[in-house]
Write a protein that holds these residues in place. Structure first.
Motif, PDB file in Angstrom:
ATOM      1  N   VAL A  17       0.819  -1.256  -0.054  1.00  0.00           N
ATOM      2  CA  VAL A  17      -0.070  -0.143  -0.030  1.00  0.00           C
ATOM      3  C   VAL A  17       0.730   1.301   0.034  1.00  0.00           C
ATOM      4  O   VAL A  17       0.250   2.415  -0.621  1.00  0.00           O
ATOM      5  CB  VAL A  17      -0.905  -0.024   1.155  1.00  0.00           C
ATOM      6  CG1 VAL A  17      -0.183   0.260   2.674  1.00  0.00           C
ATOM      7  CG2 VAL A  17      -2.102   1.185   1.101  1.00  0.00           C
ATOM      8  N   ALA A  18       1.886   1.153   0.479  1.00  0.00           N
ATOM      9  CA  ALA A  18       3.334   2.379   0.452  1.00  0.00           C
ATOM     10  C   ALA A  18       3.134   2.719  -0.941  1.00  0.00           C
ATOM     11  O   ALA A  18       3.646   3.939  -1.039  1.00  0.00           O
ATOM     12  CB  ALA A  18       4.328   1.827   1.181  1.00  0.00           C
ATOM     13  N   ASN A  19       3.036   2.036  -1.921  1.00  0.00           N
ATOM     14  CA  ASN A  19       3.112   2.326  -3.224  1.00  0.00           C
ATOM     15  C   ASN A  19       2.265   3.099  -3.929  1.00  0.00           C
ATOM     16  O   ASN A  19       2.378   3.667  -4.919  1.00  0.00           O
ATOM     17  CB  ASN A  19       3.882   1.300  -4.244  1.00  0.00           C
ATOM     18  CG  ASN A  19       4.770   0.684  -3.870  1.00  0.00           C
ATOM     19  OD1 ASN A  19       5.917   1.308  -3.730  1.00  0.00           O
ATOM     20  ND2 ASN A  19       5.225  -0.533  -3.799  1.00  0.00           N
ATOM     21  N   PHE A  20       1.153   3.380  -3.072  1.00  0.00           N
ATOM     22  CA  PHE A  20       0.097   4.337  -3.457  1.00  0.00           C
ATOM     23  C   PHE A  20       0.048   5.288  -2.602  1.00  0.00           C
ATOM     24  O   PHE A  20      -0.217   5.308  -1.310  1.00  0.00           O
ATOM     25  CB  PHE A  20      -1.447   3.631  -3.194  1.00  0.00           C
ATOM     26  CG  PHE A  20      -1.524   2.437  -3.952  1.00  0.00           C
ATOM     27  CD1 PHE A  20      -1.401   2.555  -5.425  1.00  0.00           C
ATOM     28  CD2 PHE A  20      -2.136   1.201  -3.555  1.00  0.00           C
ATOM     29  CE1 PHE A  20      -1.585   1.538  -6.465  1.00  0.00           C
ATOM     30  CE2 PHE A  20      -2.307   0.100  -4.639  1.00  0.00           C
ATOM     31  CZ  PHE A  20      -2.097   0.284  -5.972  1.00  0.00           C
ATOM     32  N   GLN A  21       0.407   6.589  -3.135  1.00  0.00           N
ATOM     33  CA  GLN A  21       0.512   7.645  -2.223  1.00  0.00           C
ATOM     34  C   GLN A  21      -0.467   8.570  -2.641  1.00  0.00           C
ATOM     35  O   GLN A  21      -0.847   9.510  -3.550  1.00  0.00           O
ATOM     36  CB  GLN A  21       1.893   8.332  -2.639  1.00  0.00           C
ATOM     37  CG  GLN A  21       3.074   7.707  -2.260  1.00  0.00           C
ATOM     38  CD  GLN A  21       3.230   7.760  -0.831  1.00  0.00           C
ATOM     39  OE1 GLN A  21       2.974   8.519   0.288  1.00  0.00           O
ATOM     40  NE2 GLN A  21       3.387   6.281  -0.108  1.00  0.00           N
ATOM     41  N   PHE A  22      -1.422   8.869  -1.704  1.00  0.00           N
ATOM     42  CA  PHE A  22      -2.715   9.660  -1.793  1.00  0.00           C
ATOM     43  C   PHE A  22      -2.300  11.069  -1.211  1.00  0.00           C
ATOM     44  O   PHE A  22      -1.980  11.143  -0.089  1.00  0.00           O
ATOM     45  CB  PHE A  22      -3.693   9.231  -1.212  1.00  0.00           C
ATOM     46  CG  PHE A  22      -4.180   7.837  -1.804  1.00  0.00           C
ATOM     47  CD1 PHE A  22      -5.310   7.949  -2.763  1.00  0.00           C
ATOM     48  CD2 PHE A  22      -4.008   6.897  -1.249  1.00  0.00           C
ATOM     49  CE1 PHE A  22      -5.755   6.837  -3.481  1.00  0.00           C
ATOM     50  CE2 PHE A  22      -4.439   5.532  -1.957  1.00  0.00           C
ATOM     51  CZ  PHE A  22      -5.341   5.569  -2.900  1.00  0.00           C
ATOM     52  N   THR A  23      -2.546  12.350  -2.033  1.00  0.00           N
ATOM     53  CA  THR A  23      -2.581  13.608  -1.298  1.00  0.00           C
ATOM     54  C   THR A  23      -3.745  14.378  -1.858  1.00  0.00           C
ATOM     55  O   THR A  23      -4.663  13.655  -2.578  1.00  0.00           O
ATOM     56  CB  THR A  23      -1.366  14.330  -1.855  1.00  0.00           C
ATOM     57  OG1 THR A  23      -1.545  14.549  -3.589  1.00  0.00           O
ATOM     58  CG2 THR A  23       0.034  13.690  -1.697  1.00  0.00           C
ATOM     59  N   ASP A  24      -4.009  15.527  -1.155  1.00  0.00           N
ATOM     60  CA  ASP A  24      -5.171  16.314  -1.864  1.00  0.00           C
ATOM     61  C   ASP A  24      -4.850  16.686  -3.210  1.00  0.00           C
ATOM     62  O   ASP A  24      -6.174  16.636  -4.083  1.00  0.00           O
ATOM     63  CB  ASP A  24      -5.192  17.722  -1.019  1.00  0.00           C
ATOM     64  CG  ASP A  24      -5.523  17.530   0.388  1.00  0.00           C
ATOM     65  OD1 ASP A  24      -6.495  16.402   0.592  1.00  0.00           O
ATOM     66  OD2 ASP A  24      -5.421  18.338   1.195  1.00  0.00           O
ATOM     67  N   ALA A  25      -3.860  16.612  -3.678  1.00  0.00           N
ATOM     68  CA  ALA A  25      -3.445  16.742  -5.347  1.00  0.00           C
ATOM     69  C   ALA A  25      -3.900  15.826  -6.290  1.00  0.00           C
ATOM     70  O   ALA A  25      -4.524  15.885  -7.264  1.00  0.00           O
ATOM     71  CB  ALA A  25      -2.389  17.645  -5.564  1.00  0.00           C
ATOM     72  N   GLY A  26      -3.737  14.736  -5.644  1.00  0.00           N
ATOM     73  CA  GLY A  26      -3.886  13.399  -6.777  1.00  0.00           C
ATOM     74  C   GLY A  26      -3.247  12.120  -5.833  1.00  0.00           C
ATOM     75  O   GLY A  26      -2.745  12.260  -4.658  1.00  0.00           O
ATOM     76  N   VAL A  27      -3.178  11.339  -6.690  1.00  0.00           N
ATOM     77  CA  VAL A  27      -2.429   9.982  -6.134  1.00  0.00           C
ATOM     78  C   VAL A  27      -1.393   9.557  -7.198  1.00  0.00           C
ATOM     79  O   VAL A  27      -1.319   9.816  -8.378  1.00  0.00           O
ATOM     80  CB  VAL A  27      -3.506   8.737  -6.354  1.00  0.00           C
ATOM     81  CG1 VAL A  27      -3.953   8.458  -7.830  1.00  0.00           C
ATOM     82  CG2 VAL A  27      -2.771   7.617  -5.811  1.00  0.00           C
TER      83      VAL A  27
END
Length: 279
Positions: free
Chosen positions: A227-237
């Motif tokens: 799951v660490a390879n999916f980085q979610f931010t407010d701007a995008g993934v």
């Protein structure tokens, strides 16, 4: 606070199918669970209530008013007729006959029709019919036995074909957990285990495919187990060097990867919290 990109991915994603295995609760309990979840702070992730049309007439009188207020996704056959006084937002059926698809769309409009396709059916006519009629496709992504889970390449082939045809889809079964991993296949402590597809994998793979990712990379997204390879931010993934903006995720969800049916709303949320993604 949940990031904007993850919220875009999960918004109204989970159709509650508590009547179905492995949960298989009774109808009053399922409705009670759904109404309870609609009153929580996580209601933004909740979609429709999945109900076989055969059970529509089994709703007890004491629950009739409650059931009438539920947004329903009905499982129907070719000859079923719309029941009165129910809020049907979508219907789900299984057929490989384009004429039946046309009949279902005409009969059930304005509800969205999703057709569960046979993964082995390579005919273009079914995809062309769904595209023409504005209907959607449906894929079965698991079950209570290991052989009910389609191979990654089968899921990817379905997603890529749907994206190429610009046909929206929904998924059903087996997506209890966010990330692809080995889990028990039922809630029995003695249940056999198997590799289960993750709902983050499936819907991120679909969002990337909608926006033009190569099939090889779509399969890698589907197979991702960290799951660490999916980085979610407010701007995008981001996934490795691949990125999607939050607005791109919203567009994919709105136009393409609509929802999935799950017999549990608690299990997906608990896993997301355990991973630190949902607060």
């Amino acid at each position: 606070m949940t990031t904007a990109s993850l919220r875009a991915l999960l918004s109204h994603l989970i159709d509650y199918a508590g009547l179905f295995p492995p949960a298989a609760v009774d109808l009053p309990t399922a409705i009670k669970n759904y109404q309870r979840d609609r009153a929580t702070g996580d209601a933004w992730m909740l979609g429709a209530f999945v109900l076989p049309i055969s059970r529509a007439r089994d709703v007890p009188a004491t629950l009739a008013d409650t059931a009438a207020s539920l947004p329903l996704s009905l499982l129907v056959g070719p000859d079923d007729l719309p029941p009165p006084d129910l809020q049907v937002v979508s219907v789900e059926a299984k057929t490989n006959d384009p004429a039946v698809v046309r009949q279902l769309v005409e009969r059930w409009q304005p509800a969205m029709v999703f057709i569960e396709l046979n993964p082995a059916d390579e005919r273009e006519v079914m995809w062309a019919t769904l595209r023409e009629l504005g209907a959607g496709a449906k894929i079965r992504t698991g079950g209570v036995t290991a052989d009910a889970f389609p191979a990654p390449e089968t899921v990817v082939n379905f997603i890529v074909r749907a994206a190429d045809w610009r046909v929206p889809f929904k998924a059903t079964a087996g997506l209890h957990h966010p990330i692809r991993a080995v889990h028990r296949l039922t809630y029995d402590i003695h249940s056999p285990q198997g590799v289960m597809h993750g709902f983050l994998n499936v819907f991120l793979a679909a969002a990337f495919a909608w926006h033009g990712m190569s099939p090889d990379n779509v399969e890698r997204v589907l197979a991702e187990e960290d799951v660490a390879n999916f980085q979610f931010t407010d701007a995008g993934v981001s996934w490795h060097c691949q990125t999607l903006t939050t607005e791109a995720i919203r567009a994919a969800r709105r136009e393409f990867c609509r929802s999935y049916g799950s017999c549990s709303f608690d299990e997906p949320r608990a896993d997301l919290r355990a991973l630190g993604l949902l607060r």
